[in-house]
Design a protein around this motif. Structure first.
Motif, PDB file in Angstrom:
ATOM      1  N   TYR A 128       7.470  81.859  76.160  1.00 32.51           N
ATOM      2  CA  TYR A 128       8.713  81.933  75.385  1.00 32.51           C
ATOM      3  C   TYR A 128       8.975  80.704  74.477  1.00 32.51           C
ATOM      4  O   TYR A 128       9.264  80.864  73.281  1.00 32.51           O
ATOM      5  CB  TYR A 128       9.834  82.123  76.413  1.00 32.51           C
ATOM      6  CG  TYR A 128      11.243  82.215  75.943  1.00 32.51           C
ATOM      7  CD1 TYR A 128      11.992  83.379  76.160  1.00 32.51           C
ATOM      8  CD2 TYR A 128      11.889  81.149  75.323  1.00 32.51           C
ATOM      9  CE1 TYR A 128      13.303  83.453  75.776  1.00 32.51           C
ATOM     10  CE2 TYR A 128      13.199  81.225  74.935  1.00 32.51           C
ATOM     11  CZ  TYR A 128      13.907  82.380  75.157  1.00 32.51           C
ATOM     12  OH  TYR A 128      15.204  82.459  74.772  1.00 32.51           O
ATOM     13  N   ASP A 135       9.043  80.490  65.618  1.00 33.83           N
ATOM     14  CA  ASP A 135      10.217  80.949  64.847  1.00 33.83           C
ATOM     15  C   ASP A 135      10.694  79.856  63.904  1.00 33.83           C
ATOM     16  O   ASP A 135      11.028  80.102  62.747  1.00 33.83           O
ATOM     17  CB  ASP A 135      11.411  81.242  65.774  1.00 33.83           C
ATOM     18  CG  ASP A 135      11.144  82.335  66.789  1.00 33.83           C
ATOM     19  OD1 ASP A 135      10.246  83.166  66.560  1.00 33.83           O
ATOM     20  OD2 ASP A 135      11.856  82.353  67.828  1.00 33.83           O
ATOM     21  N   ASP A 149      21.831  73.764  75.688  1.00 32.22           N
ATOM     22  CA  ASP A 149      20.860  74.315  76.639  1.00 32.22           C
ATOM     23  C   ASP A 149      19.496  74.569  75.980  1.00 32.22           C
ATOM     24  O   ASP A 149      18.509  74.819  76.677  1.00 32.22           O
ATOM     25  CB  ASP A 149      21.387  75.606  77.295  1.00 32.22           C
ATOM     26  CG  ASP A 149      21.654  76.712  76.292  1.00 32.22           C
ATOM     27  OD1 ASP A 149      21.861  76.421  75.099  1.00 32.22           O
ATOM     28  OD2 ASP A 149      21.656  77.890  76.701  1.00 32.22           O
TER      29      ASP A 149
HETATM   30  P1  TYM Z   1      20.368  82.357  73.639  1.00 36.92           P
HETATM   31  O1  TYM Z   1      20.204  83.709  73.095  1.00 36.92           O
HETATM   32  O2  TYM Z   1      20.385  82.142  75.112  1.00 36.92           O
HETATM   33  O3  TYM Z   1      21.713  81.729  73.078  1.00 36.92           O
HETATM   34  C1  TYM Z   1      22.034  81.772  71.686  1.00 36.92           C
HETATM   35  C2  TYM Z   1      22.771  80.489  71.286  1.00 36.92           C
HETATM   36  O4  TYM Z   1      23.958  80.342  72.057  1.00 36.92           O
HETATM   37  C3  TYM Z   1      23.973  79.082  72.699  1.00 36.92           C
HETATM   38  N1  TYM Z   1      24.613  79.238  74.015  1.00 36.92           N
HETATM   39  C4  TYM Z   1      25.635  78.492  74.429  1.00 36.92           C
HETATM   40  N2  TYM Z   1      26.311  77.482  73.842  1.00 36.92           N
HETATM   41  C5  TYM Z   1      27.330  76.927  74.530  1.00 36.92           C
HETATM   42  N3  TYM Z   1      27.693  77.339  75.771  1.00 36.92           N
HETATM   43  C6  TYM Z   1      27.042  78.348  76.403  1.00 36.92           C
HETATM   44  N4  TYM Z   1      27.438  78.752  77.603  1.00 36.92           N
HETATM   45  C7  TYM Z   1      25.955  78.968  75.728  1.00 36.92           C
HETATM   46  N5  TYM Z   1      25.117  79.988  76.044  1.00 36.92           N
HETATM   47  C8  TYM Z   1      24.301  80.137  74.983  1.00 36.92           C
HETATM   48  C9  TYM Z   1      22.520  78.685  72.838  1.00 36.92           C
HETATM   49  O5  TYM Z   1      22.390  77.294  72.953  1.00 36.92           O
HETATM   50  C10 TYM Z   1      21.941  79.220  71.550  1.00 36.92           C
HETATM   51  O6  TYM Z   1      22.149  78.326  70.470  1.00 36.92           O
HETATM   52  N6  TYM Z   1      15.821  80.562  72.864  1.00 36.92           N
HETATM   53  C11 TYM Z   1      17.083  80.891  72.218  1.00 36.92           C
HETATM   54  C12 TYM Z   1      16.954  81.911  71.121  1.00 36.92           C
HETATM   55  C13 TYM Z   1      15.968  81.542  70.088  1.00 36.92           C
HETATM   56  C14 TYM Z   1      16.124  80.544  69.083  1.00 36.92           C
HETATM   57  C15 TYM Z   1      14.918  80.575  68.335  1.00 36.92           C
HETATM   58  C16 TYM Z   1      17.135  79.656  68.755  1.00 36.92           C
HETATM   59  C17 TYM Z   1      14.745  82.104  69.919  1.00 36.92           C
HETATM   60  N7  TYM Z   1      14.106  81.537  68.857  1.00 36.92           N
HETATM   61  C18 TYM Z   1      14.718  79.696  67.268  1.00 36.92           C
HETATM   62  C19 TYM Z   1      16.925  78.783  67.677  1.00 36.92           C
HETATM   63  C20 TYM Z   1      15.725  78.810  66.950  1.00 36.92           C
HETATM   64  C21 TYM Z   1      18.001  81.461  73.277  1.00 36.92           C
HETATM   65  O7  TYM Z   1      17.602  82.046  74.241  1.00 36.92           O
HETATM   66  O8  TYM Z   1      19.321  81.365  72.974  1.00 36.92           O
END
Ligand code: TYM
Length: 332
Positions: A128, A135, A149
């Motif tokens: 992942y 990306d 996170d």
């Molecule tokens: P994902 O889908 O878990 O979360 C998307 C975005 O939301 C933020 N986030 C939060 N921020 C504050 N408090 C929280 N509780 C919280 N939960 C989620 C995450 O930090 C994120 O910015 N791996 C990434 C998706 C991804 C990505 C990328 C991001 C795939 N390729 C390339 C940036 C660039 C992910 O799982 O985020």
């Protein structure tokens, strides 16, 4: 030039308040100043099992929520990851340049793999972060606006960019993570020491963008608070109250200190009412616009197809350069 890129997984029926305050709101704020790429990482979503119809629907829902929150597909490039095959292609090259130990040290991998059990967890969970690095690096952005996170994944991306450049010559821009001051981490309303996430223990801990305003208000008003009565930011002693202050600060863009002053001598209940009102006011119009957009998926699909074409124009030459440097024969 200045460029940013980011994405949110379509792995739930709606994005949640953490996604909104940790990332989406900042994407909208910066899209006028910098060239922006926002995409829906559906390839990432299948690292855990997905129901095919639900995945397709959730991908559209995520895209509709980006637009409803203010991402303008005319100004920003908005696309779906699987419609740009270069992501998977670059990911393979980066995967082959990553150490097993390096990948296994990722805390998100460890958490997710532990949740599923050694044998049930797929290799996709391990791969992942290298897909995420692909990306990002395909678009040569200088900034990646994400919640904190994602810090470890952004750091790995930087490491891989430097490693590739060192080995094959200057190729990738080494990107920087952009983390918001307020909202970088939103916690579960019922368990305010765990981050808000779609896999919450209780649905009452979670606020979804597509939740009805009444549900949102009810969940905030029944948020767990702490001992004592003083409204004060203290992550250790008062995680519940601190989370509510963070949310209010991120939604209203007012510093936490100003909020503490405003609520001095007032009870937790007052704070909850203020948070509920502010969150409902921010999310209700987004919900309505998203639902409208989803009524006619053909229009949405057309917007996404346009976005994928624009994205490929940037991604294709970068991938070709990488393939040539690695030693692959020219494309046919
Ligand atoms: P994902 O889908 O878990 O979360 C998307 C975005 O939301 C933020 N986030 C939060 N921020 C504050 N408090 C929280 N509780 C919280 N939960 C989620 C995450 O930090 C994120 O910015 N791996 C990434 C998706 C991804 C990505 C990328 C991001 C795939 N390729 C390339 C940036 C660039 C992910 O799982 O985020």
């Amino acid at each position: 030039g200045h460029r940013v890129l980011s994405g949110m997984q379509p792995s739930a029926d709606s994005l949640h308040l953490g996604n909104y305050l940790g990332a989406l709101v900042n994407w909208v704020r910066t899209q006028d100043d910098v060239e922006s790429f926002f995409f829906v990482p559906d390839l990432h979503a299948i690292t855990v099992p997905q129901e095919p119809e639900a995945l397709a629907q959730r991908t559209r829902v995520a895209a509709a929520q980006y637009i409803a929150a203010g991402i303008d597909p005319q100004r920003s490039t908005l696309f779906v990851q699987s419609q740009v095959p270069e992501h998977a292609q670059l990911a393979w090259v980066l995967t082959c340049m990553t150490g097993m130990g390096e990948a296994m040290r990722m805390t998100q991998f460890k958490d997710k793999a532990a949740k599923q059990g050694q044998d049930a967890a797929g290799v996709g969970l391990l791969a992942y972060p290298m897909l995420m690095a692909a990306d990002i690096l395909l678009y040569q952005p200088h900034g990646v606006p994400v919640g904190d996170d994602q810090r470890q994944h952004v750091e790995l991306t930087r490491t891989l960019a430097q490693r590739f450049n060192h080995r094959f010559g200057e190729t990738f821009v080494v990107p920087t993570g952009f983390y918001p001051e307020a909202g970088a981490r939103i916690y579960d309303l019922q368990a305010p020491t765990s981050k808000m996430s779609k896999s919450a223990q209780s649905p009452n801990g979670l606020i979804n963008i597509l939740d009805a305003p009444k549900t949102i208000a009810k969940r905030i008003k029944s948020a767990v608070t702490d001992d004592g009565t003083q409204v004060r930011f203290d992550r250790e002693a008062k995680p519940g109250v601190s989370n509510l202050l963070t949310i209010l600060s991120a939604v209203t863009q007012r510093p936490v200190a100003a909020l503490e002053a405003e609520f001095e001598g007032k009870m937790y209940g007052h704070l909850k009412v203020a948070v509920a009102d502010a969150v409902v006011e921010a999310l209700a119009p987004i919900r309505e616009r998203a639902l409208e957009l989803l009524e006619d998926p053909t229009e949405l699909d057309r917007i996404l197809a346009d976005g994928a074409h624009k994205a490929r124009e940037v991604a294709q030459p970068v991938l070709q350069d990488v393939y040539a440097k690695v030693g692959f024969l020219p494309p046919m």
